[in-house]
Design a protein around this motif. Structure first.
Motif, PDB file in Angstrom:
ATOM      1  N   ASN A 248      -0.008  -1.977  13.427  1.00  0.00           N
ATOM      2  CA  ASN A 248       0.564  -3.154  13.712  1.00  0.00           C
ATOM      3  C   ASN A 248      -0.120  -4.522  13.766  1.00  0.00           C
ATOM      4  O   ASN A 248      -0.430  -4.717  15.055  1.00  0.00           O
ATOM      5  N   GLY A 249       0.491  -5.239  12.430  1.00  0.00           N
ATOM      6  CA  GLY A 249      -1.474  -6.419  13.213  1.00  0.00           C
ATOM      7  C   GLY A 249      -2.780  -5.886  13.074  1.00  0.00           C
ATOM      8  O   GLY A 249      -3.027  -7.247  13.095  1.00  0.00           O
ATOM      9  N   ARG A 250      -3.190  -5.344  12.612  1.00  0.00           N
ATOM     10  CA  ARG A 250      -4.704  -5.089  13.224  1.00  0.00           C
ATOM     11  C   ARG A 250      -5.552  -4.454  11.954  1.00  0.00           C
ATOM     12  O   ARG A 250      -6.375  -3.787  12.055  1.00  0.00           O
ATOM     13  N   ILE A 251      -4.747  -5.786  10.972  1.00  0.00           N
ATOM     14  CA  ILE A 251      -5.547  -5.956  10.076  1.00  0.00           C
ATOM     15  C   ILE A 251      -7.011  -5.612   9.763  1.00  0.00           C
ATOM     16  O   ILE A 251      -7.346  -6.486  10.821  1.00  0.00           O
ATOM     17  N   ASP A 252      -7.640  -4.876   9.697  1.00  0.00           N
ATOM     18  CA  ASP A 252      -9.260  -4.880   8.870  1.00  0.00           C
ATOM     19  C   ASP A 252      -9.430  -3.939   7.560  1.00  0.00           C
ATOM     20  O   ASP A 252      -9.351  -3.531   7.086  1.00  0.00           O
ATOM     21  N   LEU A 253      -9.843  -5.736   7.056  1.00  0.00           N
ATOM     22  CA  LEU A 253      -9.995  -5.679   5.475  1.00  0.00           C
ATOM     23  C   LEU A 253     -11.178  -5.272   5.063  1.00  0.00           C
ATOM     24  O   LEU A 253     -11.491  -5.185   3.414  1.00  0.00           O
ATOM     25  N   THR A 254     -12.134  -4.833   5.637  1.00  0.00           N
ATOM     26  CA  THR A 254     -13.498  -4.544   5.482  1.00  0.00           C
ATOM     27  C   THR A 254     -13.618  -2.479   5.428  1.00  0.00           C
ATOM     28  O   THR A 254     -14.072  -2.715   5.274  1.00  0.00           O
ATOM     29  N   HIS A 255     -12.797  -1.928   5.869  1.00  0.00           N
ATOM     30  CA  HIS A 255     -12.923  -0.444   5.092  1.00  0.00           C
ATOM     31  C   HIS A 255     -11.084  -0.026   4.608  1.00  0.00           C
ATOM     32  O   HIS A 255     -10.580  -0.928   5.286  1.00  0.00           O
ATOM     33  N   THR A 371      -7.832   4.264  -5.489  1.00  0.00           N
ATOM     34  CA  THR A 371      -7.275   3.394  -4.762  1.00  0.00           C
ATOM     35  C   THR A 371      -5.757   2.621  -4.501  1.00  0.00           C
ATOM     36  O   THR A 371      -6.035   2.604  -6.036  1.00  0.00           O
ATOM     37  N   GLY A 372      -5.468   3.367  -3.971  1.00  0.00           N
ATOM     38  CA  GLY A 372      -3.583   2.185  -4.992  1.00  0.00           C
ATOM     39  C   GLY A 372      -3.662   1.350  -3.368  1.00  0.00           C
ATOM     40  O   GLY A 372      -3.525   1.404  -2.148  1.00  0.00           O
ATOM     41  N   GLY A 373      -2.546   0.147  -3.907  1.00  0.00           N
ATOM     42  CA  GLY A 373      -1.663  -0.530  -3.577  1.00  0.00           C
ATOM     43  C   GLY A 373      -2.885  -1.761  -3.406  1.00  0.00           C
ATOM     44  O   GLY A 373      -3.775  -1.750  -3.934  1.00  0.00           O
ATOM     45  N   SER A 374      -2.917  -2.001  -2.078  1.00  0.00           N
ATOM     46  CA  SER A 374      -3.901  -3.443  -1.580  1.00  0.00           C
ATOM     47  C   SER A 374      -4.867  -3.246  -0.782  1.00  0.00           C
ATOM     48  O   SER A 374      -4.769  -2.594  -0.113  1.00  0.00           O
ATOM     49  N   LEU A 375      -6.023  -4.132  -1.125  1.00  0.00           N
ATOM     50  CA  LEU A 375      -7.283  -3.184  -1.059  1.00  0.00           C
ATOM     51  C   LEU A 375      -7.009  -3.312   1.075  1.00  0.00           C
ATOM     52  O   LEU A 375      -7.153  -4.119   1.335  1.00  0.00           O
ATOM     53  N   ALA A 376      -7.379  -2.119   1.642  1.00  0.00           N
ATOM     54  CA  ALA A 376      -8.620  -2.118   3.593  1.00  0.00           C
ATOM     55  C   ALA A 376      -6.873  -2.763   4.318  1.00  0.00           C
ATOM     56  O   ALA A 376      -6.664  -2.537   4.815  1.00  0.00           O
ATOM     57  N   ASN A 377      -5.145  -2.800   2.984  1.00  0.00           N
ATOM     58  CA  ASN A 377      -4.742  -3.521   3.356  1.00  0.00           C
ATOM     59  C   ASN A 377      -2.833  -3.095   3.893  1.00  0.00           C
ATOM     60  O   ASN A 377      -2.579  -2.196   5.332  1.00  0.00           O
ATOM     61  N   ARG A 378      -2.638  -2.207   3.013  1.00  0.00           N
ATOM     62  CA  ARG A 378      -1.312  -1.296   2.728  1.00  0.00           C
ATOM     63  C   ARG A 378      -1.502  -0.078   1.273  1.00  0.00           C
ATOM     64  O   ARG A 378      -1.470  -1.287   0.489  1.00  0.00           O
ATOM     65  N   MET A 379      -2.405   1.132   1.649  1.00  0.00           N
ATOM     66  CA  MET A 379      -2.758   1.506   0.552  1.00  0.00           C
ATOM     67  C   MET A 379      -2.887   2.922   0.640  1.00  0.00           C
ATOM     68  O   MET A 379      -2.593   3.556   1.595  1.00  0.00           O
ATOM     69  N   GLY A 380      -3.372   3.812  -0.069  1.00  0.00           N
ATOM     70  CA  GLY A 380      -3.256   4.736  -0.365  1.00  0.00           C
ATOM     71  C   GLY A 380      -4.935   5.023  -1.216  1.00  0.00           C
ATOM     72  O   GLY A 380      -5.418   4.594  -1.806  1.00  0.00           O
ATOM     73  N   SER A 381      -5.883   5.815  -0.118  1.00  0.00           N
ATOM     74  CA  SER A 381      -7.119   6.460  -0.572  1.00  0.00           C
ATOM     75  C   SER A 381      -7.463   7.695  -1.936  1.00  0.00           C
ATOM     76  O   SER A 381      -6.473   8.950  -0.136  1.00  0.00           O
ATOM     77  N   ALA A 382      -7.753   8.283  -1.944  1.00  0.00           N
ATOM     78  CA  ALA A 382      -7.564  10.041  -1.967  1.00  0.00           C
ATOM     79  C   ALA A 382      -8.644  10.064  -3.055  1.00  0.00           C
ATOM     80  O   ALA A 382      -9.690   9.133  -3.790  1.00  0.00           O
ATOM     81  N   THR A 383      -9.741  11.664  -2.491  1.00  0.00           N
ATOM     82  CA  THR A 383     -10.954  12.110  -2.678  1.00  0.00           C
ATOM     83  C   THR A 383     -11.206  13.084  -3.271  1.00  0.00           C
ATOM     84  O   THR A 383     -10.609  13.673  -3.040  1.00  0.00           O
ATOM     85  N   LEU A 384     -11.644  13.358  -4.427  1.00  0.00           N
ATOM     86  CA  LEU A 384     -11.752  14.495  -5.054  1.00  0.00           C
ATOM     87  C   LEU A 384     -13.293  14.867  -5.159  1.00  0.00           C
ATOM     88  O   LEU A 384     -14.433  13.996  -6.074  1.00  0.00           O
ATOM     89  N   ILE A 385     -13.422  15.986  -4.990  1.00  0.00           N
ATOM     90  CA  ILE A 385     -14.799  16.683  -5.165  1.00  0.00           C
ATOM     91  C   ILE A 385     -14.702  17.864  -5.802  1.00  0.00           C
ATOM     92  O   ILE A 385     -14.116  18.716  -5.820  1.00  0.00           O
ATOM     93  N   LEU A 386     -15.622  17.178  -7.457  1.00  0.00           N
ATOM     94  CA  LEU A 386     -15.941  18.745  -8.372  1.00  0.00           C
ATOM     95  C   LEU A 386     -17.366  19.007  -8.929  1.00  0.00           C
ATOM     96  O   LEU A 386     -18.072  18.594  -8.615  1.00  0.00           O
ATOM     97  N   GLY A 387     -17.275  20.108  -8.951  1.00  0.00           N
ATOM     98  CA  GLY A 387     -18.111  21.355  -9.534  1.00  0.00           C
ATOM     99  C   GLY A 387     -18.475  21.767 -10.561  1.00  0.00           C
ATOM    100  O   GLY A 387     -16.997  22.296 -11.600  1.00  0.00           O
ATOM    101  N   GLN A 388     -19.226  22.029 -11.283  1.00  0.00           N
ATOM    102  CA  GLN A 388     -19.655  22.448 -12.560  1.00  0.00           C
ATOM    103  C   GLN A 388     -19.294  23.899 -12.397  1.00  0.00           C
ATOM    104  O   GLN A 388     -19.001  24.642 -11.756  1.00  0.00           O
TER     105      GLN A 388
END
Ligand SMILES: [Zn+2]
Lengths: 391, 135
Positions: A248-255, A371-388
């Motif tokens: 709702n307009g509270r864009i924070d582009l630093t994270h 990272t998908g979409g436009s950074l820190a703005n309208r986007m998707g983040s996804a993280t995987l941890i993988l092991g040997q």
């Protein structure tokens, strides 16, 4: 329920070409599907789960299942831009843990170099129907412009410099020298990055990823199937995903959404950033890497510039060896989406199959982030941890 | 005035009050009738309290630059306009909105700078809000 240790990546394949003028998108999906299954020692008949995103042609999952001749009991076409494929691996592990499938194929392919018009047309059609379109269509937004807005604000709040951003490209280009398939295999200096033309101030041409045709695929399997395969497999230990929007307009582009996806993945895997031996960090632009490293907790917020300086990201001895294939910045960014190649290089590291010059010794634990979409703005983040395999 | 590419926006029943006001040179914002939150981008559904129903309030048309970029490589119709300034402006009413900074030397734009609205007409009635350094 947790997915920790309940599924493994058994096959991974990156298309070796970066310019593919003579094949269709469906053909390249098939090329990489065959490649990943062969790598795993499995066949198309073994596949009972299929995952693809917006790069798949036509009706996406339906079209590709039909093209490939798959007989499925599970399908997932989660679309979160370049981060989709990291979501897919997490979703595949959950589906396998729930008994919904046992061999999941994930594919990505696209031809933005040979057929830029159709890529642009698809993106334009998607935007035209968006509820925000009327309010954002008249300002000259570009992909690099959106990321430049984030970079400018990060510089303003934290004193980040163009030289520090350039360090990220320099590290990626150092790694790319050892990858014979890399689109840009030449090492570059900080000066070369900041003297390259500005595309959107403060981002230069060499702050941007490559535009390449190509694709990749991975095969995620149950522990029972992994056990019987000859090839070394990689365990899926944790997964987190987080869409971030303009709130709702509270864009924070630093994270980025990584402030949420990262802790979810670390918690599921039961590890911390300090435990990670190697990281594949989505690198559509240098600023993408900088914000993500901070958000995942590899350093304090705002200190990413100092963290990446002095070869902090260089393998094998840097603070955080990253993107040892050369990443999207130098190696490959097929379909304008770098998520799949992030997973594939993490698998190489955990199998001990990265290039000798950049292989992290005794690499036990890796992180892959999309990272998908436009950074820190309208986007998707996804993280995987993988092991040997033995982790 | 700016001569940046300006196309008539899609006007729907949901966004018509916003665009009708622009034709008169007024910047209006939807405010939730339940929780009084100012909403951006304009819509009739409140993303704070998740109810339908807004009233349209007059904005001051003043704000502050939150971030900006001088783009040297625009796409499509913007290719020939380069360099141009794209920005997020934080309106005095709160929302940070995508826009352009016009009528000034791009090298003079800075974060924190005060700006006020300038209307760019389209050929179908609605006008597009851009911003210039406040006098
Ligand atoms: Zn409300």
């Amino acid at each position: 329920m947790t997915i920790c240790g309940k599924a493994s990546i058994a096959g991974a394949y990156e298309h070796p070409l970066r310019v593919i003028p003579d094949r269709t998108v469906a053909q390249v999906h098939a090329d990489v599907a065959v490649g990943a299954l062969a790598d795993a020692g499995l066949s198309m008949d073994d596949v009972d789960g299929y995952f693809c995103a917006g790069d798949a042609p036509g009706f996406g999952g339906f079209s590709m299942a039909e093209y490939l001749g798959l007989q499925l009991r599970h399908i997932d076409t989660t679309e979160t831009g370049g981060s989709s494929y990291l979501c897919h691996v997490g979703h595949a592990a959950a589906a396998i843990a729930a008994g919904k499938c046992s061999v999941a194929l994930v594919t990505l392919a696209g031809l933005p170099r040979s057929d830029p018009a159709s890529m642009m047309a698809g993106a334009r059609a998607m935007f035209a129907g968006a509820p925000e379109a009327g309010f954002e269509m008249n300002h000259g937004m570009t992909i690099h412009g959106g990321y430049a807005l984030a970079a400018r604000r990060h510089m303003y709040e934290f004193g980040t410099t163009s030289e520090q951003l350039a360090e990220i490209k320099v590290a990626a280009s150092h790694h790319a020298q050892f990858n014979p398939d890399a689109f840009l295999p030449k090492a570059v200096s900080i000066e070369e990055v900041i003297e390259s033309p500005l595309v959107s101030d403060p981002l230069h041409r060499l702050d941007c990823c490559v535009v390449t045709d190509g694709g990749g695929a991975v095969v995620v399997v149950s522990p029972e199937i992994a056990r019987d395969l000859e090839r070394r497999t990689v365990k899926v230990l944790g997964h987190g995903e987080a869409p971030k929007h303009t709130n709702n307009g509270r864009i924070d582009l630093t994270h980025t959404g990584a402030v949420w996806s990262g802790p979810r993945a670390f918690e599921e895997a039961g590890v911390t950033p300090g435990d990670i031996d190697y990281a594949s960090i989505y690198d559509s632009f240098t600023i993408t890497v900088l914000e993500t490293i901070e958000d995942l907790g590899f350093c304090e917020k705002g200190k990413g510039g100092a963290f990446v300086a002095d070869q902090g990201l260089r393998a094998p001895d840097g603070r955080l060896p990253f993107n040892t294939d050369g990443g999207g910045l130098c190696n490959n960014h097929p379909a304008n989406r770098g998520g799949m190649t992030k997973i594939i290089e993490a698998v190489r590291q955990l199998r001990g199959e990265a290039h000798g010059e950049v292989q992290v010794p005794d690499c036990q634990l890796a992180l892959a982030h999309g990272t998908g979409g436009s950074l820190a703005n309208r986007m998707g983040s996804a993280t995987l941890i993988l092991g040997q395999e033995d982790a | 005035m700016s001569d940046l590419p300006t196309f008539a926006p899609p006007v729907t029943p949901e966004t018509k009050p916003f665009w009708d006001a622009t034709a008169e040179g007024r910047l209006v914002l939807p405010r939730c009738t339940s929780c009084q939150t100012v909403i951006w981008y304009p819509r009739t559904f409140c993303p704070e309290c998740h109810t339908e129903g807004v009233e349209w309030i007059d904005a001051t048309g003043e704000g502050t630059v939150y971030s900006y970029t001088v783009t040297h490589k625009g796409d499509g119709p913007w290719r020939d306009e380069s360099p141009y300034v794209m920005a997020y402006v934080e309106l005095d009413e709160g929302p940070r909105v995508l826009t352009n900074i016009v009528d000034c030397d791009p090298a003079k734009v800075s974060i924190g700078q005060r700006v006020s609205v300038r209307w760019a007409p389209t050929d179908e009635g609605p006008a597009v809000p851009r911003f210039a350094p406040a006098p």
